[in-house]
Scaffold this active site. Structure first.
Site, PDB file in Angstrom:
ATOM      1  N   SER A  99       0.824  -1.205   0.000  1.00 62.72           N
ATOM      2  CA  SER A  99       0.000   0.000   0.000  1.00 62.72           C
ATOM      3  C   SER A  99       0.864   1.263   0.000  1.00 62.72           C
ATOM      4  CB  SER A  99      -0.886   0.011   1.244  1.00 62.72           C
ATOM      5  OG  SER A  99      -0.060   0.107   2.386  1.00 62.72           O
ATOM      6  N   THR A 100       0.251   2.361  -0.399  1.00 62.38           N
ATOM      7  CA  THR A 100       0.927   3.654  -0.338  1.00 62.38           C
ATOM      8  C   THR A 100       1.271   3.994   1.118  1.00 62.38           C
ATOM      9  OG1 THR A 100      -0.164   4.385  -2.333  1.00 62.38           O
ATOM     10  CG2 THR A 100       0.589   6.108  -0.852  1.00 62.38           C
ATOM     11  N   GLY A 131       4.414   2.325   1.852  1.00 68.05           N
ATOM     12  CA  GLY A 131       5.511   2.978   1.130  1.00 68.05           C
ATOM     13  C   GLY A 131       5.962   4.270   1.790  1.00 68.05           C
ATOM     14  N   GLU A 134       6.623  -0.195  -5.237  1.00 69.57           N
ATOM     15  CA  GLU A 134       5.546  -0.524  -6.171  1.00 69.57           C
ATOM     16  C   GLU A 134       4.282  -0.531  -5.333  1.00 69.57           C
ATOM     17  OE1 GLU A 134       2.922  -1.997  -8.049  1.00 69.57           O
ATOM     18  OE2 GLU A 134       3.874  -3.963  -8.035  1.00 69.57           O
ATOM     19  N   CYS A 187      -2.915  -4.554  -7.956  1.00 62.64           N
ATOM     20  CA  CYS A 187      -2.598  -3.136  -7.986  1.00 62.64           C
ATOM     21  C   CYS A 187      -2.914  -2.561  -9.358  1.00 62.64           C
ATOM     22  CB  CYS A 187      -1.160  -2.879  -7.575  1.00 62.64           C
ATOM     23  SG  CYS A 187      -0.018  -3.814  -8.528  1.00 62.64           S
TER      24      CYS A 187
END
Ligand code: UN1
Length: 508
Positions: free
Chosen positions: A239-240, A243, A260, A294
């Site tokens: 997930s963002t 990240g 990613e 994704c």
């Protein structure tokens, strides 16, 4: 559910969560591994501790120091054999992917095929890994750029591609002369154990620590990996939110990260599109893997002239998608990974409705056979939106598709790009001008911009990844291998004098 096949993949009843050439005696807590199919426990893992991690890192590094000296084609020969071992285990591994991640059998097989494909690709690369030669300004000098092994690569992978994402990274890392340490999702540790066993068997005692694996909590074991100065690259998929933690944390110690992260992928359907193709592309992209890729299609930006027609076709196609046990060959939609995902699905729908969206298909939990009631099954959902709503900018990891009518290609591209994420995108049109405009500098701002195919299901030969909140990393094909090596510039003087660059004279 029959889980006796796990034994054939070397998975014990309570399996250790730390591999550094052999499975260590771990002392962490026991993790119950549940199948999303019915919510039942299918395996147990005694997790690793930071102490286990430290031992693994040391051994991986020691093995790297020897491995980097082996000629790359010899490293490739090991990877060739690993690829063959994946081939031999394709059905068994796919079964495990279905059991642990809930993917339908066809998609499980496809995922294992990605592992085989990237291994083949890496074997070819092992005879390439090209550098450059560069002209020197100095007489009897020349310059070259070579690519050298980097070190131990940390691989953090998500539940939705429990084997392929590791393979993308580790097969490349191995031919590049690196070791790797895999930290898989705690939702799919059995896939990691099986893959590690297969690769380690081929590598043998001498090289098995190259495919180290650590299964443990993010806050302890995950932190140890992120902060490990002996790991120059962390390749993280997820997930963002994850990240945002990984990126700055690794940068803090001047490590590199290859991220990613989330996607919010749109398909543009122009009024000159081949509707049959578009419908098939949308259904696979939006409904496949129960919307948990994704690259899943989350938005359809359709020309207003054909919006109602396309919507009607999609509703019809959605109604024919069988939801249920992913082991059943007729099923097209398996479960979400857990209850948390089903809650996120329901919350997104409530929000969309409040913001002006209308549910035209699905929208509810799905009714399934009693034997699989413990799973989180939902109806693939279509929400018609009058325009791009705030919820359309969020990634919900579930099969929700927003249909948004547009008046022109310009407006479609603008909406396509007006989200925080930038992974995948596509256009359906028979007009070469529209298609090329979409995939040009003034078109889609995503890492992937497809023409007349959907947003998901990329081949391994291309570089995979995206921009903005997707994280900017590229893995898998093309020249992604460069991320796993360090670049070295060498200037060679084959003459008898020592001229300085920039014409400097220094002393006599
Ligand atoms: C992911 O969802 O993290 O292009 C990867 C695809 C697959 C990979 C998806 N080859 O959909």
């Amino acid at each position: 559910m029959n889980t006796t096949f796990l034994k054939k993949l070397g998975i014990n009843k309570i399996h250790s969560g730390a591999f550094d050439g052999s499975w260590r005696k771990t002392k962490g807590e026991v993790l119950d591994v549940r199948s999303p199919i019915n919510g039942k426990v299918v395996g147990r893992v005694r997790m690793a501790t930071p102490k286990d991690y430290a031992a693994i890192s040391k051994k991986a590094h020691e093995t790297f120091l020897r491995w980097r000296a082996l000629p790359a084609p010899q490293r490739g020969e090991y990877v060739r054999q690993i690829g063959n071992a994946f081939r031999e285990h394709k059905e068994l591994l796919a079964k495990l992917v279905t059991l642990e991640a809930g993917k339908i059998v066809q998609e499980g097989l496809g995922e294992v095929q990605e592992c085989i494909d990237i291994a083949d690709f890496a074997v070819g690369l092992s005879r390439q890994l090209y550098g450059l030669t560069i002209q020197s300004e100095r007489d009897q000098h020349h310059m070259r750029e070579t690519w050298q092994p980097l070190g131990t690569i940390g691989i953090i992978s998500a539940f939705n591609f429990p084997v392929a994402v590791w393979a993308w990274n580790s097969m490349l890392a191995l031919v590049c002369g690196d070791a790797n340490i895999w930290k898989p999702s705690l939702k799919t540790p059995l896939c990691a154990i099986a893959m590690t066993n297969i690769a380690a068997k081929v590598l043998g005692k001498e090289w098995a620590p190259l495919v180290s694996c650590v299964i443990g909590p993010d806050l302890t074991v995950g932190s140890a990996l992120l902060d490990d100065a002996k790991v120059p690259l962390i390749s993280a998929t997820g997930s963002t939110r994850m990240g945002r933690i990984v990126g700055p944390r690794v940068a803090q110690r001047f490590g590199r990260s290859l991220l990613e992260l989330g996607g919010n992928n749109a398909m543009i359907i122009m009024d000159d599109a081949d509707i049959d193709l578009a419908v098939r592309g949308i259904v696979f992209g939006a409904v496949g893997t129960a919307g948990q890729r994704c690259t899943t299609t989350r938005r359809v930006l359709v020309h207003h002239k054909i919006a109602d027609k396309l919507q009607a076709r999609l509703i019809k196609a959605y109604k024919s998608c069988k939801i249920g046990n992913p082991f059943d060959k007729k099923t097209l939609v398996g479960p979400l990974v857990d209850e948390g995902s089903a809650t996120a699905f329901q919350e997104a729908i409530v929000k969309a409705k409040k913001q002006g969206g209308k549910v035209v298909q699905g929208g509810k939990r799905a009714r399934v056979a009693p034997a699989i009631k413990g799973g989180a099954y939902v109806q693939p959902t279509i929400i018609r939106c009058p325009k791009s709503l705030p919820i359309c900018k969020e990634e919900t990891f579930a099969p929700i598709l927003y249909i948004i009518p547009v008046r022109s290609l310009d407006q479609a591209i603008e909406i396509n790009n007006d989200v925080p994420q930038g992974l995948s995108s596509s256009i359906f049109t028979n007009n070469v001008r529209s298609a090329e405009r979409f995939a040009s500098a003034t078109g889609s701002d995503c890492g992937i911009a497809n023409i007349n195919i959907g947003t998901s299901g990329a081949e391994i030969g291309g570089a995979f990844g995206g921009e903005k909140e997707t994280g900017g990393g590229r893995e898998s094909g093309s020249d992604s291998w460069k991320a796993y090596m360090r670049r070295q510039t060498t200037t060679v003087n084959w003459g008898t004098s020592l001229p300085l660059a920039q014409g400097i004279t220094f002393g006599s």
